[in-house]
Design a protein around this motif. Structure first.
Motif, PDB file in Angstrom:
ATOM      1  N   ASN A 114      50.042 -71.060 -17.427  1.00  0.00           N
ATOM      2  CA  ASN A 114      50.717 -70.617 -18.652  1.00  0.00           C
ATOM      3  C   ASN A 114      51.699 -69.488 -18.370  1.00  0.00           C
ATOM      4  O   ASN A 114      52.753 -69.386 -19.012  1.00  0.00           O
ATOM      5  CB  ASN A 114      49.693 -70.146 -19.692  1.00  0.00           C
ATOM      6  CG  ASN A 114      48.997 -71.312 -20.377  1.00  0.00           C
ATOM      7  OD1 ASN A 114      49.543 -72.419 -20.443  1.00  0.00           O
ATOM      8  ND2 ASN A 114      47.787 -71.076 -20.878  1.00  0.00           N
TER       9      ASN A 114
ATOM     10  N   TYR B 232      49.836 -76.660 -23.783  1.00  0.00           N
ATOM     11  CA  TYR B 232      48.513 -76.028 -23.778  1.00  0.00           C
ATOM     12  C   TYR B 232      48.207 -75.429 -25.145  1.00  0.00           C
ATOM     13  O   TYR B 232      47.144 -75.668 -25.722  1.00  0.00           O
ATOM     14  CB  TYR B 232      48.473 -74.944 -22.692  1.00  0.00           C
ATOM     15  CG  TYR B 232      47.194 -74.149 -22.680  1.00  0.00           C
ATOM     16  CD1 TYR B 232      46.078 -74.600 -21.972  1.00  0.00           C
ATOM     17  CD2 TYR B 232      47.084 -72.951 -23.387  1.00  0.00           C
ATOM     18  CE1 TYR B 232      44.895 -73.879 -21.972  1.00  0.00           C
ATOM     19  CE2 TYR B 232      45.901 -72.221 -23.390  1.00  0.00           C
ATOM     20  CZ  TYR B 232      44.809 -72.682 -22.685  1.00  0.00           C
ATOM     21  OH  TYR B 232      43.639 -71.972 -22.688  1.00  0.00           O
TER      22      TYR B 232
ATOM     23  N   TYR C 226      44.422 -72.263 -16.095  1.00  0.00           N
ATOM     24  CA  TYR C 226      45.284 -72.313 -17.284  1.00  0.00           C
ATOM     25  C   TYR C 226      46.094 -71.026 -17.399  1.00  0.00           C
ATOM     26  O   TYR C 226      47.302 -71.047 -17.671  1.00  0.00           O
ATOM     27  CB  TYR C 226      44.449 -72.513 -18.551  1.00  0.00           C
ATOM     28  CG  TYR C 226      43.937 -73.930 -18.740  1.00  0.00           C
ATOM     29  CD1 TYR C 226      44.804 -75.025 -18.689  1.00  0.00           C
ATOM     30  CD2 TYR C 226      42.593 -74.175 -19.002  1.00  0.00           C
ATOM     31  CE1 TYR C 226      44.334 -76.320 -18.866  1.00  0.00           C
ATOM     32  CE2 TYR C 226      42.113 -75.469 -19.187  1.00  0.00           C
ATOM     33  CZ  TYR C 226      42.990 -76.534 -19.113  1.00  0.00           C
ATOM     34  OH  TYR C 226      42.532 -77.807 -19.291  1.00  0.00           O
TER      35      TYR C 226
END
Lengths: 365, 365
Positions: free
Chosen positions: A321, A331, A317
């Motif tokens: 991101n 997210y 993640y």
């Protein structure tokens, strides 16, 4: 008829589609025949069948004027080219999974499920009342499609393994049939993700070309017979805690629809989403019992394995991101809700379920 | 036009309702204006609002030809006379809870929720794919109505208590605002169930006329302000682990509808059922946090209390099964599924949720 409506109607290839000025019924409810390609083999009757439900509900909601014909993978479009075929207007619609297109852009994953994401009830909350559908469609618009959830499997199983997995070390070098984001997370722990089409998984496991494979859940997995060649059946499938299917529609075609047909598509997909979860929740319990009787060995992933995977997911993640603004937007929205939702569900749902699960184990149900 | 269709059309009070023989669109899709009475005050916007959604979806699915106007309780029909008003054709439809009519026949309870019954996902499985809707409608037909689920709250809270409840003994003599089956079960443990209309609950708790009251969950309960006068907020509401609202329709009116309108009602209520759960799952988490900040003291019912209530519920089931064949038929069907469902949910859903709840508590979400 306003000029804008004439243009819309022209886009539809019909005589008149205004919902504003024209009183005649035939113009507000044109006869349309669309085609929808499925990414799911007919043998997977709940998955494939949900596309049939979408078509049925749309037809019913439009007094049979808006007809959608469903095609199996390969009849017109190969399974995993469904999105492209809709985007380039080869076909009006597809019934597929958003995360199959993760390779185009990882943000597609949020339309289906992400590792350690939401359960299916929470998915519905985020998608329908948390801005999820709007966020996803801002993103889908870049690819020329409109998308609505159309089915949810609930938490899937972790898949079939030829040997037991006790620690994260046991994952190292494991050749596993797993796609997309889940595969990328497991790769960080040494798993070698394999892309294998549905029909080839069983022979690959049998020959030992691969060591493990994930599919869906008991009802679908039973049909393939995995338990005969890879008896350890792990759970939970933490990379898809509530996996959506999607109906994708060519955006220009969708935009040109009369409002009542747009609404029909939205209501039909929402009802079909509810149906799939209900149907799986009815057919999975007996399938799981049959599998256990046939020799499947049910195993939970250990907390150690889950924690290692959770950390690996968080690393993924963070990386995504940092480099993908669309991904980060979804997210941030989903994970803000995840924090609150997993707090709230501890309060009434979880203790109620827990108590009845204890009664079940004690033979009192 | 067949004679049967003429009769049906006459029942509708319109010129022609055949879906079989008549080609003209106006006859397959007659203009209808129906009225629906709600049992829920407008201030309860998710509950009341779900009736509006049903009406909206039906209108959308019929190109605005089938219009349903929603009325608040008392505007035409008092809240708890909704079913009678539909049965005797005072009004075409009601948006209410089946278990409000438990006094007429305890079997009505299965249409909403029964003590230690199913969670909301399981309710959908049983109702839509486990024969629930068919069983319920065999029963509802005796009262001249047709019913479809139209909303689900999820597991409700156990309610607000002026003092702590630690053991089953603490329930003895407790005056609690709780209706129907849940009240009957608690009565076996010494609770004195009170029937009190919505607006009178708060002052009754404030004055100490009652000791406890259950309502719905954080979002709705917050509006009434219970936390100010009965700070102990218990969970889970084991008498309604996944409580359905229902749309009831006068049976003769329903039977006379064109098939496409029957389908529209079914799809609309199914979509609205999904909506209510999604909406509550979005608004309850922040409401619960606000309540905790305002001074509500969250408390789980102890295992001892839950076990005593479970045994009392089983006693009630045994008594009702012995004397009510309709009740037993639904009980047998639902409880056979409950056994399997609470086994299956232990496998993938529960461990997936558990792991993320642990991460939530550890501040990792």
């Amino acid at each position: 008829m306003k000029r804008r409506d004439v243009l819309k109607a022209a886009g539809l290839g019909i005589a008149g589609a205004s919902t504003l000025a024209m009183p005649a019924i035939a113009q507000a409810t044109p006869e349309l025949k669309w085609r929808m390609t499925s990414s799911f083999p007919k043998s997977m009757d709940v998955l494939y069948g949900n596309g049939e439900l979408v078509a049925k509900y749309v037809a019913e909601a439009t007094d049979n004027k808006f007809q959608i014909q469903l095609f199996a993978p390969g009849e017109i479009v190969p399974a995993l080219q469904a999105l492209d075929a809709v985007a380039n207007n080869t076909i009006e619609m597809a019934h597929t999974c958003s995360y199959y297109y993760w390779g185009k852009d990882p943000a597609f994953a949020f339309g289906t499920a992400v590792p350690f994401g939401l359960n299916s009830r929470m998915q519905n909350a985020w998608m329908y009342y948390g801005g999820g559908i709007e966020l996803m469609n801002e993103f889908y618009a870049k690819f020329g499609v409109v998308g609505f959830p159309a089915g949810n499997t609930g938490a899937q199983m972790g898949g079939w393994f030829r040997k037991e997995i006790n620690t994260p070390e046991d994952l190292k070098g494991l050749k596993m049939r797993i796609a997309g984001f889940g595969g990328a997370v497991l790769q960080k722990l040494g798993v070698i993700p394999q892309q294998i089409a549905g029909g080839d998984i069983y022979p690959s496991l049998e020959k030992g070309t691969i060591d493990a494979a994930e599919w869906v859940g008991p009802y679908d997995d039973e049909k393939i017979g995995f338990y005969k060649v890879a008896p350890y059946y792990y759970y939970p499938g933490f990379w898809e805690g509530g996996a959506y299917l999607h109906a994708f529609i060519n955006k220009a075609k969708y935009d040109a629809l009369p409002d009542s047909y747009k609404q029909a598509l939205q209501i039909a997909t929402k009802a079909a989403t509810s149906d799939m979860q209900a149907r799986y929740d009815m057919v999975n319990p007996p399938a799981m019992k049959r599998l256990a009787q046939a020799g499947a060995k049910l195993r939970p992933f250990s907390q150690q394995v889950l924690s290692a995977c959770f950390d690996a997911a968080q690393q993924s993640y963070d990386e995504l991101n940092a480099k993908n603004a669309d991904f980060k937007k979804m997210y941030d929205s989903m994970m803000a809700y995840r924090r609150d939702a997993f707090l709230w569900f501890q309060v009434s749902e979880y203790p109620a379920d827990t108590f009845l699960m204890v009664q079940q184990r004690e033979g009192k149900l």
